[in-house]
Structure formats: structure tokens, C-alpha cells
Design an enzyme around this catalytic site. Structure first.
Site, mmCIF file in Angstrom:
data_model
loop_
_atom_site.group_PDB
_atom_site.id
_atom_site.type_symbol
_atom_site.label_atom_id
_atom_site.label_comp_id
_atom_site.label_asym_id
_atom_site.label_seq_id
_atom_site.Cartn_x
_atom_site.Cartn_y
_atom_site.Cartn_z
ATOM 1 N N SER A 98 0.932 -0.883 -0.353
ATOM 2 C CA SER A 98 -0.274 -0.133 0.189
ATOM 3 C C SER A 98 0.728 0.863 0.319
ATOM 4 O O SER A 98 1.951 1.299 0.462
ATOM 5 C CB SER A 98 -0.566 -0.179 1.513
ATOM 6 O OG SER A 98 -1.513 1.387 1.757
ATOM 7 N N TYR A 130 -2.284 -1.704 10.673
ATOM 8 C CA TYR A 130 -2.335 -1.490 8.781
ATOM 9 C C TYR A 130 -0.717 -0.731 8.873
ATOM 10 O O TYR A 130 0.285 -1.734 8.141
ATOM 11 C CB TYR A 130 -3.376 -0.771 8.564
ATOM 12 C CG TYR A 130 -3.564 -0.736 7.008
ATOM 13 C CD1 TYR A 130 -4.315 -2.234 6.068
ATOM 14 C CD2 TYR A 130 -2.581 0.176 6.301
ATOM 15 C CE1 TYR A 130 -4.348 -1.649 4.546
ATOM 16 C CE2 TYR A 130 -3.404 -0.001 4.785
ATOM 17 C CZ TYR A 130 -3.800 -1.583 3.873
ATOM 18 O OH TYR A 130 -4.043 -0.951 2.176
#
Ligand code: NAD
Length: 261
Positions: free
Chosen positions: A143, A156
Site C-alpha cells: 500500500s 495496518y
């Protein structure tokens, strides 16, 4: 067909980015093992849809990638069904947001297990056969949050930074063997995972869902446009071609300029 004769596991491919990558691989003739959660009827529809793209073999295993035994079982099933696994896309992922001082420990453990430990479990399970054949591709969907942080995403962001570290080590441990390991770092993609964040923003600020989506994009992405699963599928296919044989250990942003800032 660029991937005819190849077979791939794509985790978290019942939805979003994983489904986009599975479809892109299937269009290029690869056999695909789909994975993820969802109602049985939906999974049958997805299997039929992906199979119709080229007529290649399509299987499904509902393994929970946060569990090592499930990961080993999925690799064994794919190997039995297709004779081998050439490509592994570690895509399954979940999100949870809260300030670090209020982050529930069980959510931390779940996000790290699903987004990071799964990449280790599956890479470990699939690498011996890839090294034995001297060809393999590991593609980790990290990401923009593997490169930079945002508030309230402790687990995350930590997991995605960890995915980039693991990708680099895997690349070094396999350098010169015909196996490559790379990470793709998407910006916002309008999948169910992000729709939840758009809905939460709309609720919090009293905005329409459309305006909330624009606000979410404007905060991070200079392009102010979502990345699509199809575009990510195109990059994943490229990483499986001979042109990418010397690309390994990279982190490739596809983020509308997010991490250029
Ligand atoms: P999504 O919620 O649409 O799909 C997630 C998929 O993972 C689903 O198929 C789900 O069933 C599966 N999954 C979840 N937990 C699992 C588990 N324990 N075992 C097996 N499968 C599991 O999400 P998405 O937006 O398509 O995200 C896919 C990946 O891309 C994730 O790793 C995410 O972090 C990453 N990513 C997404 C965005 C975005 O904007 N959507 C941006 C950057 C990175």
C-alpha cells in the site's frame, strides 16, 4: 496470452483488487486458485466469471490466510490441481482504525496476522517448488501505507511497512534463481475496504457519499482519481513477464502521486 501454462494463487480474490488481478491473469491464460471469504453463491458466480475469461482452470479454497496450516493446505491444493504454483499474489488484507492508545490488541493481532504473517506463511510454503523449477513470481500487495503513514492506522501501516521489508529479504534470498519478489503499493482503490472508510467519513462530516469520496481522495492523492483493480492487474501481469525478470525487491507505487509529495 502472456501467462499460458502458468498457474497462480491470488489471496483475497473474492473481491476488489484481488479479483481484478485474478481476472487479469485469467485473461492471459493462467490457471487460477481463488481465495477469500463470501457467500457460496457469490463464489460460484465469481468462479464461473473468471473461468469464462479464457477457459483456464479455476479453483477456490476458502483458507484463512492468517493461519499457517490453512496457507500450507492452500498451496498443496493448488499444486495438486494445477501440477505446480508459478505465481503467488499475497493480496488478502483487512483494516481497522483507532488511535494507537485506544487500538484494541485483538484488532492489532488480526491485522498483522492477515496482512503480514500471511505473506510469510505463503511465501515459505510456495518457495521450495519455485526454487526447484528456477522460476517463480511473488507479488505482495502492500500500500502507499507501506511507505508513509496516516493517523489511526497503527496496525495496518506497521504491517504494510513490514510487507515491504519481507519483500526485500525474499528478493535477496532468491536473487539469481529465476524467482522474483516485488511489492505493489496502491493508493486509494474504491473497493469494499475503502467504501467503509468513505461511508464513515460521510457519516462523521454529514457529507454525501460522493462528496466524501472526493474529500478522501483530495487529502492524499494529487490525481484525485481512484486507482482501479484493472490497472493493478495490468502491473501484476507485467511483473510476471520476461521483461520484469531482473526486477526484484522493488516497491512499486500506483498511487496518483500520493507518495511523490
Ligand atoms: P477487499 O475488502 O475488497 O477484499 C479483501 C479480500 O481479502 C476479500 O476477498 C476478503 O474475503 C479477503 N480476506 C480478508 N481476510 C482474509 C483472510 N483472513 N483470509 C483469506 N482472505 C481474506 O479489499 P481490497 O481493497 O481489494 O484490498 C486488497 C488488498 O489491497 C489489501 O491487502 C489492502 O490492504 C490492499 N490495498 C487496498 C487499497 C484500497 O484503496 N482499496 C489501497 C492500498 C492497498
Amino acid at each position: 496470452m502472456l501467462l499460458k501454462g502458468k498457474s497462480a494463487i491470488v489471496t483475497g480474490s473474492t473481491s476488489g483488487i484481488g479479483l481484478g488481478i485474478a481476472r487479469a491473469f485469467a485473461k492471459e491464460g493462467a490457471d487460477i486458485l481463488l481465495n477469500g471469504f463470501g457467500p457460496q453463491d457469490d463464489i460460484e458466480t465469481i468462479k464461473a466469471d473468471v473461468r469464462a475469461l479464457s477457459g483456464a482452470k479455476v479453483e477456490f479454497v476458502g483458507a484463512d490466510v492468517s493461519k499457517e496450516d490453512d496457507c500450507a493446505g492452500m498451496v498443496a491444493t493448488a499444486t495438486q490441481a494445477f501440477g505446480k504454483v508459478d505465481i503467488l499474489v499475497n493480496n488478502a488484507g483487512i483494516q481497522f482504525t483507532a488511535p494507537v492508545h485506544a487500538f484494541p490488541t485483538e484488532k492489532w493481532n488480526a491485522v498483522v496476522a492477515t496482512n503480514l504473517s500471511s505473506v510469510f506463511y505463503l511465501s515459505k510454503a510456495v518457495l521450495p517448488q519455485m526454487l526447484g523449477r528456477r522460476w517463480g513470481r511473488i507479488i505482495n500487495i502492500a500500500s502507499a501505507h507501506g511507505m508513509v503513514a496516516s493517523k489511526e492506522k497503527a496496525a495496518y501501516v506497521a504491517a504494510k511497512h513490514g510487507v515491504l521489508g519481507l519483500t526485500k529479504v525474499t528478493a535477496l534470498d532468491t536473487a539469481g534463481t529465476g524467482v522474483t519478489a516485488n511489492a505493489i503499493c496502491p493508493g486509494w482503490v474504491l473497493t469494499p475496504l475503502v467504501q467503509k472508510q468513505v461511508d464513515a467519513l460521510a457519516e462523521r462530516k454529514g457529507l454525501s457519499k460522493e462528496d466524501a469520496a472526493v474529500e478522501l481522495l483530495s487529502e492524499k492523492m494529487p490525481s484525485k482519481q481512484f486507482v482501479t483493480p484493472e490497472q493493478l492487474g495490468g502491473l501484476a501481469v507485467f511483473l510476471c513477464t520476461d521483461a520484469a525478470a531482473q526486477m526484484t525487491g522493488t516497491a512499486l507505487p500506483m498511487d496518483g502521486g500520493w507518495t511523490a509529495q
